[in-house]
Design a protein around this motif. Structure first.
Motif, PDB file in Angstrom:
ATOM      1  N   ALA A  10     -62.289 -36.362 -26.519  1.00 14.81           N
ATOM      2  CA  ALA A  10     -63.598 -36.081 -27.105  1.00 14.81           C
ATOM      3  C   ALA A  10     -64.272 -34.891 -26.427  1.00 14.81           C
ATOM      4  CB  ALA A  10     -64.503 -37.309 -27.012  1.00 14.81           C
ATOM      5  N   LEU A  11     -63.979 -34.697 -25.137  1.00 14.08           N
ATOM      6  CA  LEU A  11     -64.550 -33.573 -24.385  1.00 14.08           C
ATOM      7  C   LEU A  11     -63.472 -33.027 -23.462  1.00 14.08           C
ATOM      8  CD1 LEU A  11     -68.070 -34.823 -23.188  1.00 14.08           C
ATOM      9  CD2 LEU A  11     -67.634 -32.920 -24.752  1.00 14.08           C
ATOM     10  N   ARG A  12     -63.396 -31.690 -23.340  1.00 11.79           N
ATOM     11  CA  ARG A  12     -62.388 -31.135 -22.447  1.00 11.79           C
ATOM     12  C   ARG A  12     -63.037 -30.228 -21.409  1.00 11.79           C
ATOM     13  NH1 ARG A  12     -57.706 -27.731 -25.007  1.00 11.79           N
ATOM     14  NH2 ARG A  12     -57.131 -29.786 -25.800  1.00 11.79           N
ATOM     15  N   ASP A  13     -62.915 -30.649 -20.161  1.00 16.21           N
ATOM     16  CA  ASP A  13     -63.230 -29.789 -19.015  1.00 16.21           C
ATOM     17  C   ASP A  13     -64.581 -29.091 -19.154  1.00 16.21           C
ATOM     18  OD1 ASP A  13     -62.800 -28.718 -16.568  1.00 16.21           O
ATOM     19  OD2 ASP A  13     -61.670 -26.995 -17.319  1.00 16.21           O
ATOM     20  N   THR A  17     -72.807 -35.925 -28.161  1.00 15.16           N
ATOM     21  CA  THR A  17     -73.366 -37.266 -27.920  1.00 15.16           C
ATOM     22  C   THR A  17     -72.565 -37.997 -26.848  1.00 15.16           C
ATOM     23  OG1 THR A  17     -74.298 -37.416 -30.129  1.00 15.16           O
ATOM     24  CG2 THR A  17     -73.885 -39.483 -29.007  1.00 15.16           C
ATOM     25  N   THR A  18     -71.246 -37.793 -26.841  1.00 13.22           N
ATOM     26  CA  THR A  18     -70.416 -38.408 -25.799  1.00 13.22           C
ATOM     27  C   THR A  18     -70.890 -37.970 -24.423  1.00 13.22           C
ATOM     28  OG1 THR A  18     -68.507 -38.458 -27.262  1.00 13.22           O
ATOM     29  CG2 THR A  18     -68.077 -38.607 -24.907  1.00 13.22           C
ATOM     30  N   PHE A  31     -63.142 -46.135 -23.876  1.00  8.61           N
ATOM     31  CA  PHE A  31     -63.622 -44.910 -23.245  1.00  8.61           C
ATOM     32  C   PHE A  31     -62.998 -44.706 -21.864  1.00  8.61           C
ATOM     33  CE2 PHE A  31     -66.714 -42.817 -20.423  1.00  8.61           C
ATOM     34  CZ  PHE A  31     -66.855 -41.605 -21.066  1.00  8.61           C
ATOM     35  N   SER A  32     -62.562 -43.470 -21.589  1.00 15.38           N
ATOM     36  CA  SER A  32     -62.153 -43.123 -20.234  1.00 15.38           C
ATOM     37  C   SER A  32     -62.532 -41.680 -19.988  1.00 15.38           C
ATOM     38  CB  SER A  32     -60.651 -43.321 -20.055  1.00 15.38           C
ATOM     39  OG  SER A  32     -59.948 -42.499 -20.961  1.00 15.38           O
ATOM     40  N   ARG A  33     -62.509 -41.246 -18.708  1.00 11.84           N
ATOM     41  CA  ARG A  33     -62.980 -39.880 -18.444  1.00 11.84           C
ATOM     42  C   ARG A  33     -62.338 -39.327 -17.176  1.00 11.84           C
ATOM     43  NH1 ARG A  33     -65.330 -39.778 -13.214  1.00 11.84           N
ATOM     44  NH2 ARG A  33     -64.718 -41.910 -12.756  1.00 11.84           N
ATOM     45  N   GLU A  34     -62.449 -38.002 -17.023  1.00 11.65           N
ATOM     46  CA  GLU A  34     -62.103 -37.335 -15.771  1.00 11.65           C
ATOM     47  C   GLU A  34     -63.268 -36.426 -15.419  1.00 11.65           C
ATOM     48  OE1 GLU A  34     -58.626 -35.227 -16.876  1.00 11.65           O
ATOM     49  OE2 GLU A  34     -57.462 -37.057 -17.137  1.00 11.65           O
ATOM     50  N   GLY A  35     -63.365 -36.067 -14.159  1.00 10.02           N
ATOM     51  CA  GLY A  35     -64.443 -35.179 -13.738  1.00 10.02           C
ATOM     52  C   GLY A  35     -65.671 -35.940 -13.308  1.00 10.02           C
ATOM     53  N   GLU A  36     -66.726 -35.185 -12.954  1.00 11.37           N
ATOM     54  CA  GLU A  36     -67.907 -35.832 -12.400  1.00 11.37           C
ATOM     55  C   GLU A  36     -69.183 -35.405 -13.124  1.00 11.37           C
ATOM     56  OE1 GLU A  36     -66.367 -33.744  -9.475  1.00 11.37           O
ATOM     57  OE2 GLU A  36     -64.754 -35.194  -9.790  1.00 11.37           O
ATOM     58  N   ILE A  37     -70.172 -36.309 -13.059  1.00 10.13           N
ATOM     59  CA  ILE A  37     -71.519 -35.966 -13.503  1.00 10.13           C
ATOM     60  C   ILE A  37     -72.471 -36.370 -12.374  1.00 10.13           C
ATOM     61  CG2 ILE A  37     -73.360 -36.459 -15.143  1.00 10.13           C
ATOM     62  CD1 ILE A  37     -71.249 -36.973 -17.253  1.00 10.13           C
ATOM     63  N   TYR A  38     -73.275 -35.398 -11.905  1.00  6.78           N
ATOM     64  CA  TYR A  38     -74.259 -35.694 -10.856  1.00  6.78           C
ATOM     65  C   TYR A  38     -75.637 -35.785 -11.471  1.00  6.78           C
ATOM     66  CZ  TYR A  38     -70.504 -34.301  -7.721  1.00  6.78           C
ATOM     67  OH  TYR A  38     -69.319 -34.230  -7.065  1.00  6.78           O
ATOM     68  N   LEU A  50     -65.541 -28.860 -31.094  1.00 10.65           N
ATOM     69  CA  LEU A  50     -64.299 -29.633 -30.944  1.00 10.65           C
ATOM     70  C   LEU A  50     -64.045 -30.055 -29.493  1.00 10.65           C
ATOM     71  CD1 LEU A  50     -61.888 -27.760 -33.371  1.00 10.65           C
ATOM     72  CD2 LEU A  50     -63.172 -29.861 -33.773  1.00 10.65           C
ATOM     73  N   GLY A  51     -65.100 -30.547 -28.843  1.00 13.34           N
ATOM     74  CA  GLY A  51     -64.918 -31.092 -27.509  1.00 13.34           C
ATOM     75  C   GLY A  51     -64.966 -30.060 -26.397  1.00 13.34           C
ATOM     76  N   LYS A  52     -65.145 -28.783 -26.769  1.00 15.07           N
ATOM     77  CA  LYS A  52     -65.193 -27.772 -25.712  1.00 15.07           C
ATOM     78  C   LYS A  52     -66.576 -27.151 -25.639  1.00 15.07           C
ATOM     79  CE  LYS A  52     -61.250 -26.131 -27.061  1.00 15.07           C
ATOM     80  NZ  LYS A  52     -60.044 -25.372 -27.336  1.00 15.07           N
ATOM     81  N   LEU A  53     -66.994 -26.849 -24.413  1.00 20.81           N
ATOM     82  CA  LEU A  53     -68.248 -26.130 -24.220  1.00 20.81           C
ATOM     83  C   LEU A  53     -67.947 -24.659 -24.467  1.00 20.81           C
ATOM     84  CD1 LEU A  53     -71.168 -25.869 -23.323  1.00 20.81           C
ATOM     85  CD2 LEU A  53     -70.383 -25.853 -20.958  1.00 20.81           C
TER      86      LEU A  53
END
Lengths: 308, 317, 257
Positions: C24-27, C49-50, C65-72, C228-231
């Motif tokens: 749903a989101l990439r990097d 929204t994700t 749902f699963s994820r990689e990376g961090e959110i501070y 498409l999931g990319k910034l």
């Protein structure tokens, strides 16, 4: 053919009240305000043919219905709402399927089997746990204290009513939109807090409808209660305190079964039809109220899921 | 402001919920186990195919053949009598009624009827089925002379009609629910193809709603199987068939249906300590058979529902 | 944690999200400065929204749902909070307003009191005072001051949404998430809420998901464009809209994507 229900319900009201009319006429308001039903029935049964319609007093029966149905609806609601929460929130898909099957099975067990179990298991248990010979002697002047009493009726009725509460509550809880739950989680509320403060208040119309239909079932339940209630319409007294629970009782519906053998007397039949008339009105009130409660809920809420 | 900690009350709440459910499950299990434990000793082929003893004294020796057949008979007859009316009412409410007083009246009547206790319906049958016009239903109704209305008309036919009245609202509601769950697009699509209203109802809606209709039917049958009050009043308390004997010969079937008998539920009531029999292992034996029938009935409905791919197995509670 | 993340209200670092096997989101990496309105835009299904629902870990309730990376958030990595209480405390500090107005089917006052009463024992007078104050901040007090006891469901959609905003303000969250808050509202109600956003950002940071570019242009200080999931692009709103740095964004702005 679609009008069959209208015709049938009209006929039921007409015939029941027609049969009850002589006794209601002869008793007046005393029918609801005085006691002594048991002796009146046996007197009427042995009265010579052609004697005028005697007055009957059903206060004991009305109290019996109110107490047995009221207390067991309370117990069944506490138990049923908790069970519905478990089914919907705590036990996953498979657990929910299993418990729903259990609840349906409990709902499908015939009332005569409930009565039988009550008679063989609950009645002796109540007698052994709560009743001593001293108590029996102390209350001998008022009533005969045995295991067949209000408490046993309540125990049996509670488990007969609970499945109705679970079914409707679970439907209503499942129909609460996830967006409302998310609101709670977004405020940092825990799972149970969300259930308690958000899900249950939102599901309230359905839960109340379930409780009302359960109460309706409790009022109308005849066979099982007639087997464990003791068969005497003792009028509860404040002086007995908790001992009221150990007094025999005779709710209206059970009275119809218990006294049915005396129906050869037209007067007794009229008295039983008076019980039926009262039950008919009560039953209609319960189902109409349940209908109003479950439908009279504003838009955007969770009135959905109420199917009965 | 003092902070609030909900760890304790949440834990208590979760415990309360689980205890409630487990208590109900335990009671359900306990009932099944108790019935099985006391009843299993009675269970044998002979128990199933022997007629009950004629009186309370020799009840121990007899079996449950006639009560068993009585239950099956009543269930079939009652359902046959109720189903057409329920279907008609449901189809009317879902497809033909315009919003208005009449629709409200029909819906209200169904709701009120659903709330009438079975024991009241049972008494109602006593009061109406003494009329000579109903003589064809029961041999006990006096069609000539004046019986004073005291000879209550009791018979399998009377009881079946009464049962039909009792289950009418439940079956109707269940069918309404399954008709409403038929996707509107199917129905609109059929109309768009120019199909007539009756064809749409009969071929699309009723067909799609089949699993729900089966569920409703089983729900109603379960209620008949489990009912005691109506049988007690409308069929009577005789354990054996009372028509022309032998009751099982085809030429006597009409007579059997117009006379009294029993079902498993009244048999249980009669043999329990509450009745005259006071032979509770016999009562439990019959209870075991009764509960077995109910479970089989529901299992069969679930299978049929699954086979037809309905998937909308509605709650029968 | 690098120094840049320390100054930001929300800092996303190399964040990817999946629903089952589906990405749903990439990097994604971006920083939301304090006291501003930060808009996430893009066509539906782009993952905006994700990302929003990952910030307060509301996506935890989606089983796949699963994820990689961090959110501070405020210096704390949100996915490092392993116990339920930590997550609940995090959510308490983040107000959220949803796409559909979602007042509970109880009174207006009951709705307002709920979040605060959940976490604190508040004397009644103090609670009433705070309710009045937050309803004023939510620009809903004048309309509803006589309706505190009536059902929140009886209000119009726009009133319901402002009530939900005022309700979220009860806990004084330094960060607020808005998930397409106006998509169910008419233009006048939308305008009232946009007005509100600019007054709210004085004391807090706002992240808003919107599919409405004009809205982003009107209310946001910064805008991030997802596809498409990319910034694809992010920066000050003015620059994003006046000088889009990519073909994709300029196509989107002109309505060709």
């Amino acid at each position: 053919m679609a009008g069959a229900s209208i015709v049938v319900i009209a006929l039921i009201f007409v015939f029941v009240f027609y049969k009850a009319a002589p006794v209601i006429g002869a008793s007046g308001v005393g029918l609801a305000l005085s006691g002594g039903f048991d002796t009146q029935v046996s007197k009427a049964f042995y009265a010579p043919a052609g004697s005028p319609t005697p007055a009957f007093g059903m206060l004991g029966l009305i109290a019996g219905t109110a107490l047995s149905c009221g207390i067991s609806t309370l117990c069944a609601s506490v138990m049923g709402i908790g069970a519905a929460v478990t089914v919907c929130e705590f036990c996953g898909r498979r657990g929910a399927a299993f418990f729903i099957a259990v609840v349906r099975l409990l709902a499908a067990i015939p009332s005569v089997v409930f009565g039988l179990i009550g008679l063989i298991v609950v009645v002796p248990l109540v007698e052994r746990l709560f009743i001593t010979v001293d108590m029996q002697i102390e209350y001998l002047d008022y009533f005969q204290m045995t295991g067949r009493n209000l408490l046993s009726s309540v125990v049996v009725l509670s488990f007969m009513i609970a499945p109705t509460v679970v079914s409707l509550s679970a439907d209503a809880i499942a129909a609460v939109p996830d967006s409302l739950r998310e609101t709670g989680y977004a405020f940092g509320m825990g799972h149970f807090r969300v259930i308690w403060k958000i899900v249950l208040p939102s599901a309230r119309p359905g839960v109340i409808a379930g409780v009302l239909l359960g109460a309706g079932r409790g009022t109308g339940e005849a066979i099982a209660v007639s087997m464990v209630c003791g068969g005497i319409g003792v009028i509860p007294s404040a002086g007995f305190g908790l001992m009221n629970l150990l007094a025999p009782t005779l709710p209206l519906s059970a009275a119809i079964i218990n006294k049915s053998e005396a129906m050869g007397s037209g007067h007794v039949a009229g008295a039983l039809f008076s019980c039926a008339a009262l039950l008919l009105v009560l039953g209609a009130l319960f189902s109409l109220t349940a209908r109003v409660v479950s439908r009279g809920f504003g838009p955007g809420g969770s009135g959905g899921g109420i199917k009965a | 402001m003092k902070g609030r900690d909900h760890r304790l009350d949440s834990a208590l709440g979760i415990a309360y919920s689980w205890i409630s459910m487990l208590l109900m499950a335990a009671v359900c299990l306990f009932i099944l186990v108790t019935v099985a434990r006391y009843g299993a000793g009675k269970l044998s082929l002979e128990f199933l195919i022997t007629e009950p003893g004629a009186s309370a004294v020799d009840i121990e020796g007899g079996g449950i053949l006639t009560p068993l057949i009585g239950t099956v008979l009543l269930t079939m007859l009652g359902m046959l009598a109720a189903l057409p009316f329920s279907l008609a009412t449901a189809v009317y409410i879902c497809f033909y009624a315009r919003p208005g007083a009449l629709l409200t009246l029909v819906e209200t009547a169904v709701d009120i009827l659903a709330g009438v206790p079975t024991v009241v319906i049972a008494l109602f049958s006593l009061s109406i089925f003494v009329l000579p016009q109903f003589g064809f239903l029961s041999a006990m109704i006096e069609t000539d002379g004046d019986g004073g209305g005291m000879a209550y008309g009791r018979s399998f036919l009377v009881c079946a009609v009464t049962m039909a009245i009792m289950i009418l609202p439940f079956v109707t509601k269940s069918i309404i629910e399954s008709l409403r769950s038929v996707p509107g697009s199917y129905i609109d699509g059929a109309f768009a193809l120019g199909a007539g209203k009756w064809r749409v109802v009969a071929q699309i809606a009723l067909r799609c709603a089949r699993p729900g209709i089966v569920t409703g039917t089983v729900l109603g049958m379960g209620r008949i199987v489990g009912d005691t009050a109506i049988v007690w009043f409308a069929l009577g308390g005789t354990l054996r068939m009372t028509g022309v004997q032998p009751w099982y010969m085809p030429e006597n079937w009409i007579s059997t249906l117009r006379n009294t008998g029993s079902t498993l539920t009244t048999y249980i009531y009669y043999t329990s300590p509450a009745g005259e029999g006071n032979s509770f292992d016999t009562a439990f034996g019959a209870s075991l058979v009764l509960i077995g029938m109910i479970i089989l009935l529901n299992a069969a409905a679930a299978l049929v529902g699954r086979a037809w791919g309905g998937g909308n197995g509605q709650d029968a509670g | 944690m690098d120094s840049e993340a320390g100054r930001a209200a929300v800092s996303v670092r190399g964040f990817s999200a999946y629903y089952g096997g589906k990405e749903a989101l990439r990097d994604v990496s971006l920083d939301v400065p304090e006291n501003c309105v930060y808009a996430l835009i893009g066509p539906s299904g782009c993952g905006k929204t994700t990302l929003l629902r990952s910030i307060n870990r509301l996506n935890d309730f989606v089983p796949s749902f699963s994820r990689e990376g961090e959110i501070y958030v405020g210096g704390t990595e949100v996915f490092s909070l392993s116990d339920r209480r930590g997550t609940e405390r995090l959510r308490r500090g983040i107000g959220m307003v949803f796409q559909q107005p979602n007042p509970l089917p109880i009174s207006v006052r009951g709705n307002m009191a709920l979040p605060l009463a959940e976490h604190f024992r508040v004397p009644r007078a103090e609670m009433d005072a705070r309710i009045v104050d937050r309803m004023k901040q939510g620009a809903i007090y004048d309309e509803l001051k006589d309706k505190l006891r009536s059902s929140a469901l009886a209000l119009s959609g726009g009133q319901q949404q402002r009530l939900c905003i005022a309700r979220a303000l009860m806990l004084d969250p330094p960060l607020m998430l808005f998930d397409e808050p106006c998509s169910a509202l008419d233009p006048i109600a939308t305008y009232a809420i946009e007005d509100l956003l600019s007054s709210l950002k004085r004391d807090r940071t706002i992240v808003i998901v919107t599919h409405n570019m004009e809205q982003a242009r009107r209310v946001a200080d910064y805008t991030a464009f997802f596809y498409l999931g990319k910034l694809v692009e992010h920066g000050p709103t003015e620059r994003i809209f006046s000088q889009p740095g990519s073909r994709l964004l300029s196509d989107y702005i002109t309505g060709r994507v």
